[in-house]
Design an enzyme around this catalytic site. Structure first.
Site, PDB file in Angstrom:
ATOM      1  CD  GLU A  39     -19.132 102.372  14.277  1.00 37.01           C
ATOM      2  OE1 GLU A  39     -19.900 103.430  15.675  1.00 37.01           O
ATOM      3  OE2 GLU A  39     -18.798 102.355  13.724  1.00 37.01           O
ATOM      4  CG  HIS A  41     -27.530  97.968  13.769  1.00 34.01           C
ATOM      5  ND1 HIS A  41     -27.332  98.203  15.242  1.00 34.01           N
ATOM      6  CD2 HIS A  41     -27.806  96.938  13.123  1.00 34.01           C
ATOM      7  CE1 HIS A  41     -27.876  97.240  15.540  1.00 34.01           C
ATOM      8  NE2 HIS A  41     -27.901  96.350  14.443  1.00 34.01           N
ATOM      9  N   GLY A 151     -24.873  93.713   7.134  1.00 32.91           N
ATOM     10  CA  GLY A 151     -24.123  93.454   7.199  1.00 32.91           C
ATOM     11  C   GLY A 151     -24.287  91.888   7.441  1.00 32.91           C
ATOM     12  CE  LYS A 153     -23.347  89.475  15.181  1.00 29.57           C
ATOM     13  NZ  LYS A 153     -24.620  88.900  15.656  1.00 29.57           N
ATOM     14  CB  SER A 190     -29.190  94.054  19.266  1.00 28.95           C
ATOM     15  OG  SER A 190     -28.882  94.923  18.162  1.00 28.95           O
TER      16      SER A 190
END
Ligand code: PAF
Length: 284
Positions: A39, A41, A151, A153, A190
Protein backbone atom coordinates in the site's frame (compact mmCIF):
# COMPACT_ATOMS: atom_id res chain seq x y z
CA UNK A 1 0.77 -10.86 -15.63
CA UNK A 2 -1.82 -8.06 -15.67
CA UNK A 3 -3.63 -7.94 -19.02
CA UNK A 4 -4.13 -4.22 -18.79
CA UNK A 5 -0.77 -2.79 -17.80
CA UNK A 6 1.79 -2.39 -20.59
CA UNK A 7 5.35 -3.38 -19.63
CA UNK A 8 8.54 -2.12 -21.29
CA UNK A 9 11.96 -3.55 -20.58
CA UNK A 10 14.37 -1.35 -22.51
CA UNK A 11 15.41 2.28 -22.26
CA UNK A 12 14.52 2.74 -25.94
CA UNK A 13 10.96 1.44 -25.46
CA UNK A 14 10.46 3.51 -22.31
CA UNK A 15 11.62 6.66 -24.09
CA UNK A 16 9.40 5.97 -27.11
CA UNK A 17 6.29 5.71 -24.87
CA UNK A 18 7.16 8.84 -22.91
CA UNK A 19 7.99 10.76 -26.11
CA UNK A 20 4.58 9.90 -27.58
CA UNK A 21 2.82 11.16 -24.43
CA UNK A 22 4.89 14.34 -24.48
CA UNK A 23 3.93 14.91 -28.11
CA UNK A 24 0.31 14.96 -26.89
CA UNK A 25 1.25 17.62 -24.32
CA UNK A 26 0.86 15.25 -21.35
CA UNK A 27 2.66 15.60 -18.03
CA UNK A 28 4.59 12.54 -16.86
CA UNK A 29 4.85 11.25 -13.29
CA UNK A 30 7.29 8.54 -12.19
CA UNK A 31 7.42 6.21 -9.18
CA UNK A 32 10.64 4.18 -8.99
CA UNK A 33 10.40 1.00 -6.85
CA UNK A 34 12.14 -2.29 -6.23
CA UNK A 35 8.87 -4.20 -6.48
CA UNK A 36 7.21 -6.42 -3.83
CA UNK A 37 4.68 -3.64 -3.81
CA UNK A 38 2.42 -2.77 -0.89
CA UNK A 39 0.00 0.00 0.00
CA UNK A 40 2.93 2.40 0.63
CA UNK A 41 4.10 2.13 -2.99
CA UNK A 42 0.54 2.34 -4.30
CA UNK A 43 -0.04 5.55 -2.32
CA UNK A 44 2.99 7.02 -4.14
CA UNK A 45 1.53 6.00 -7.51
CA UNK A 46 -1.79 7.59 -6.56
CA UNK A 47 0.04 10.75 -5.44
CA UNK A 48 1.86 10.87 -8.80
CA UNK A 49 -1.54 10.45 -10.50
CA UNK A 50 -2.82 13.62 -8.83
CA UNK A 51 0.13 15.59 -10.25
CA UNK A 52 0.53 14.09 -13.73
CA UNK A 53 -1.50 12.90 -16.73
CA UNK A 54 0.42 9.64 -17.13
CA UNK A 55 2.27 7.63 -14.47
CA UNK A 56 5.22 5.32 -15.06
CA UNK A 57 6.39 2.96 -12.29
CA UNK A 58 9.67 1.08 -12.41
CA UNK A 59 10.41 -2.23 -10.75
CA UNK A 60 14.13 -2.93 -10.58
CA UNK A 61 15.87 -4.70 -7.70
CA UNK A 62 19.05 -2.70 -7.91
CA UNK A 63 22.06 -4.89 -7.05
CA UNK A 64 24.45 -1.98 -6.51
CA UNK A 65 22.59 -0.70 -3.44
CA UNK A 66 22.88 -4.01 -1.55
CA UNK A 67 25.98 -4.81 0.49
CA UNK A 68 27.73 -8.19 0.11
CA UNK A 69 26.00 -9.61 3.22
CA UNK A 70 22.58 -8.09 2.53
CA UNK A 71 19.39 -9.59 1.14
CA UNK A 72 19.69 -9.02 -2.63
CA UNK A 73 19.08 -12.70 -3.49
CA UNK A 74 16.27 -13.10 -0.94
CA UNK A 75 14.58 -9.76 -1.78
CA UNK A 76 10.94 -10.60 -2.65
CA UNK A 77 10.10 -10.52 -6.38
CA UNK A 78 6.59 -10.82 -7.85
CA UNK A 79 6.31 -9.00 -11.17
CA UNK A 80 2.84 -10.33 -12.04
CA UNK A 81 1.44 -9.33 -8.65
CA UNK A 82 3.15 -5.93 -8.86
CA UNK A 83 1.75 -5.28 -12.35
CA UNK A 84 -1.80 -6.06 -11.20
CA UNK A 85 -1.48 -3.76 -8.18
CA UNK A 86 0.00 -0.95 -10.28
CA UNK A 87 -2.80 -1.20 -12.82
CA UNK A 88 -5.35 -0.95 -10.00
CA UNK A 89 -3.61 2.15 -8.60
CA UNK A 90 -3.82 4.03 -11.89
CA UNK A 91 -0.33 3.40 -13.26
CA UNK A 92 -0.10 3.59 -17.06
CA UNK A 93 3.20 1.85 -17.75
CA UNK A 94 5.58 -0.49 -15.93
CA UNK A 95 9.28 -0.19 -16.70
CA UNK A 96 11.02 -3.43 -15.66
CA UNK A 97 14.55 -3.45 -17.08
CA UNK A 98 17.00 -6.34 -16.72
CA UNK A 99 20.25 -5.85 -14.83
CA UNK A 100 22.14 -5.86 -18.15
CA UNK A 101 19.85 -3.18 -19.57
CA UNK A 102 20.53 -1.02 -16.51
CA UNK A 103 24.25 -1.80 -16.26
CA UNK A 104 25.56 -2.82 -19.69
CA UNK A 105 29.05 -4.32 -19.87
CA UNK A 106 31.62 -1.60 -19.40
CA UNK A 107 29.44 0.64 -17.19
CA UNK A 108 31.96 2.56 -15.07
CA UNK A 109 30.20 5.60 -13.60
CA UNK A 110 29.04 5.92 -10.00
CA UNK A 111 27.22 8.93 -8.57
CA UNK A 112 28.13 9.83 -5.00
CA UNK A 113 26.36 12.50 -2.98
CA UNK A 114 28.55 13.89 -0.20
CA UNK A 115 27.23 15.22 3.10
CA UNK A 116 23.65 14.07 3.51
CA UNK A 117 24.45 10.49 2.43
CA UNK A 118 27.29 10.08 4.94
CA UNK A 119 25.73 9.58 8.43
CA UNK A 120 23.09 7.06 9.59
CA UNK A 121 22.46 4.51 6.81
CA UNK A 122 25.55 5.86 5.03
CA UNK A 123 27.63 4.54 7.93
CA UNK A 124 25.58 1.41 8.57
CA UNK A 125 25.42 0.39 4.88
CA UNK A 126 28.66 1.46 3.17
CA UNK A 127 28.14 2.02 -0.57
CA UNK A 128 24.34 1.88 -0.29
CA UNK A 129 23.64 5.50 -1.20
CA UNK A 130 26.12 5.50 -4.09
CA UNK A 131 24.11 2.58 -5.49
CA UNK A 132 20.83 4.43 -4.90
CA UNK A 133 22.10 7.74 -6.33
CA UNK A 134 23.52 6.05 -9.42
CA UNK A 135 20.39 4.06 -10.25
CA UNK A 136 18.07 6.99 -9.49
CA UNK A 137 20.13 9.31 -11.72
CA UNK A 138 19.89 6.70 -14.48
CA UNK A 139 16.15 6.07 -13.97
CA UNK A 140 15.40 9.80 -14.05
CA UNK A 141 17.45 10.21 -17.24
CA UNK A 142 15.82 7.19 -18.82
CA UNK A 143 12.23 8.20 -18.06
CA UNK A 144 12.66 12.01 -18.08
CA UNK A 145 9.49 12.62 -16.02
CA UNK A 146 8.12 15.98 -14.92
CA UNK A 147 7.75 14.75 -11.34
CA UNK A 148 9.11 11.74 -9.46
CA UNK A 149 7.64 10.51 -6.17
CA UNK A 150 9.67 8.84 -3.41
CA UNK A 151 8.48 7.74 0.03
CA UNK A 152 9.36 9.61 3.22
CA UNK A 153 9.76 6.24 4.89
CA UNK A 154 13.26 6.23 3.37
CA UNK A 155 13.78 9.76 4.65
CA UNK A 156 17.55 9.92 4.21
CA UNK A 157 17.24 8.47 0.69
CA UNK A 158 14.73 11.21 -0.16
CA UNK A 159 17.20 13.90 0.96
CA UNK A 160 20.02 12.25 -1.01
CA UNK A 161 17.80 12.27 -4.13
CA UNK A 162 16.82 15.91 -3.62
CA UNK A 163 20.51 16.86 -3.34
CA UNK A 164 21.41 14.77 -6.41
CA UNK A 165 18.68 16.38 -8.53
CA UNK A 166 19.65 19.90 -7.43
CA UNK A 167 23.38 19.34 -7.93
CA UNK A 168 23.06 17.72 -11.38
CA UNK A 169 20.38 20.19 -12.58
CA UNK A 170 18.04 17.33 -13.44
CA UNK A 171 14.80 18.85 -14.80
CA UNK A 172 12.41 16.99 -12.51
CA UNK A 173 10.43 17.92 -9.41
CA UNK A 174 10.98 15.50 -6.53
CA UNK A 175 7.86 14.89 -4.42
CA UNK A 176 7.94 13.16 -1.03
CA UNK A 177 5.01 10.88 -0.17
CA UNK A 178 3.94 10.28 3.46
CA UNK A 179 4.84 6.98 5.11
CA UNK A 180 2.03 4.42 4.96
CA UNK A 181 1.60 2.56 8.25
CA UNK A 182 -0.24 -0.44 9.63
CA UNK A 183 -2.85 0.36 12.30
CA UNK A 184 -0.29 -0.38 15.02
CA UNK A 185 2.17 2.16 13.58
CA UNK A 186 4.59 -0.16 11.78
CA UNK A 187 5.84 1.51 8.60
CA UNK A 188 4.91 -0.59 5.57
CA UNK A 189 7.98 -2.14 3.95
CA UNK A 190 8.62 -4.97 1.52
CA UNK A 191 11.03 -6.35 4.14
CA UNK A 192 8.20 -6.76 6.69
CA UNK A 193 7.51 -10.02 4.83
CA UNK A 194 10.61 -11.47 6.53
CA UNK A 195 9.16 -10.97 10.05
CA UNK A 196 7.93 -14.00 12.00
CA UNK A 197 4.54 -13.56 13.76
CA UNK A 198 6.35 -12.96 17.08
CA UNK A 199 8.67 -10.38 15.48
CA UNK A 200 5.74 -8.70 13.71
CA UNK A 201 4.10 -8.21 17.12
CA UNK A 202 7.23 -6.43 18.44
CA UNK A 203 8.08 -4.46 15.26
CA UNK A 204 5.78 -1.40 15.93
CA UNK A 205 7.96 -0.67 18.98
CA UNK A 206 10.47 1.00 16.62
CA UNK A 207 7.94 3.66 15.60
CA UNK A 208 6.80 4.04 19.21
CA UNK A 209 10.39 4.55 20.40
CA UNK A 210 11.06 7.22 17.77
CA UNK A 211 7.85 9.01 18.71
CA UNK A 212 8.84 8.94 22.37
CA UNK A 213 12.20 10.54 21.51
CA UNK A 214 10.49 13.18 19.38
CA UNK A 215 8.01 14.07 22.10
CA UNK A 216 10.61 14.04 24.89
CA UNK A 217 13.01 16.29 22.96
CA UNK A 218 10.21 18.65 21.97
CA UNK A 219 9.31 18.87 25.67
CA UNK A 220 12.90 19.89 26.50
CA UNK A 221 14.66 16.57 27.27
CA UNK A 222 18.38 16.19 26.60
CA UNK A 223 18.83 14.78 23.08
CA UNK A 224 21.55 12.24 23.86
CA UNK A 225 19.65 10.92 26.90
CA UNK A 226 16.43 10.51 24.92
CA UNK A 227 18.29 8.71 22.10
CA UNK A 228 20.01 6.35 24.57
CA UNK A 229 16.75 5.54 26.36
CA UNK A 230 15.20 4.62 23.01
CA UNK A 231 18.10 2.31 22.15
CA UNK A 232 17.81 0.61 25.56
CA UNK A 233 14.03 0.18 25.18
CA UNK A 234 14.46 -1.36 21.73
CA UNK A 235 17.11 -3.79 22.97
CA UNK A 236 14.84 -4.71 25.91
CA UNK A 237 12.00 -5.40 23.43
CA UNK A 238 14.18 -7.83 21.44
CA UNK A 239 15.75 -5.61 18.77
CA UNK A 240 19.47 -5.85 18.14
CA UNK A 241 21.78 -4.55 17.03
CA UNK A 242 20.29 -1.06 16.95
CA UNK A 243 22.23 0.76 14.21
CA UNK A 244 21.09 4.20 15.34
CA UNK A 245 18.39 6.30 16.91
CA UNK A 246 19.30 9.91 16.23
CA UNK A 247 17.66 13.31 16.29
CA UNK A 248 18.66 15.37 13.24
CA UNK A 249 17.66 18.52 11.41
CA UNK A 250 15.14 17.85 8.62
CA UNK A 251 16.50 18.12 5.10
CA UNK A 252 20.21 18.48 5.81
CA UNK A 253 20.25 15.76 8.48
CA UNK A 254 22.73 17.80 10.50
CA UNK A 255 23.38 16.66 14.04
CA UNK A 256 22.03 18.79 16.87
CA UNK A 257 24.26 20.26 19.56
CA UNK A 258 24.20 18.75 23.09
CA UNK A 259 21.34 19.50 25.46
CA UNK A 260 17.74 20.46 24.73
CA UNK A 261 16.76 21.24 21.14
CA UNK A 262 14.56 23.80 19.48
CA UNK A 263 13.38 24.17 15.88
CA UNK A 264 12.20 21.44 13.52
CA UNK A 265 13.44 17.91 14.14
CA UNK A 266 13.52 14.53 12.48
CA UNK A 267 14.16 11.39 14.55
CA UNK A 268 15.54 8.50 12.51
CA UNK A 269 16.08 4.92 13.60
CA UNK A 270 17.32 1.63 12.18
CA UNK A 271 17.46 -1.65 14.02
CA UNK A 272 17.55 -5.33 13.31
CA UNK A 273 14.76 -7.61 14.49
CA UNK A 274 15.81 -11.20 13.87
CA UNK A 275 16.99 -11.25 10.26
CA UNK A 276 15.00 -8.17 9.27
CA UNK A 277 16.47 -4.66 9.29
CA UNK A 278 13.75 -2.08 9.96
CA UNK A 279 14.04 1.68 9.46
CA UNK A 280 11.62 4.46 10.32
CA UNK A 281 11.52 8.17 11.05
CA UNK A 282 9.19 10.73 12.60
CA UNK A 283 9.34 14.50 12.63
CA UNK A 284 7.74 17.90 12.31
O1 PAF B 1 13.34 3.07 -2.43
C1 PAF B 1 13.55 2.19 -3.28
O2 PAF B 1 12.72 1.33 -3.55
C2 PAF B 1 14.87 2.18 -4.02
O3 PAF B 1 15.91 2.58 -3.20
C3 PAF B 1 14.85 3.01 -5.31
C4 PAF B 1 14.63 4.49 -5.02
C5 PAF B 1 13.76 2.51 -6.25
C6 PAF B 1 16.20 2.88 -6.03
O4 PAF B 1 16.50 1.56 -6.33
Amino acid sequence: MSASLPIVRTVADLRARVRAWRAEGLRIGFTPTMGALHEGHLSLVRLARTRADRVVASVFVNPTQFGPNEDFDAYPRDEAGDAALLAGAGCDLLYAPSTVEMYPAGAATTVTVAGVSEPLDGQARPGHFAGVATVVAKLLNQCAPDIAVFGEKDYQQLQVIRRLVADLDLPVEIVGGPTARADDGLALSSRNAYLSPAERAVAPRLNAALREVFEAVKAGADVATAEQQAVSSLVAAGFGPVDYVEVRRPGTLERLGPGPADGPLRVLGAARLGRTRLIDNVGD
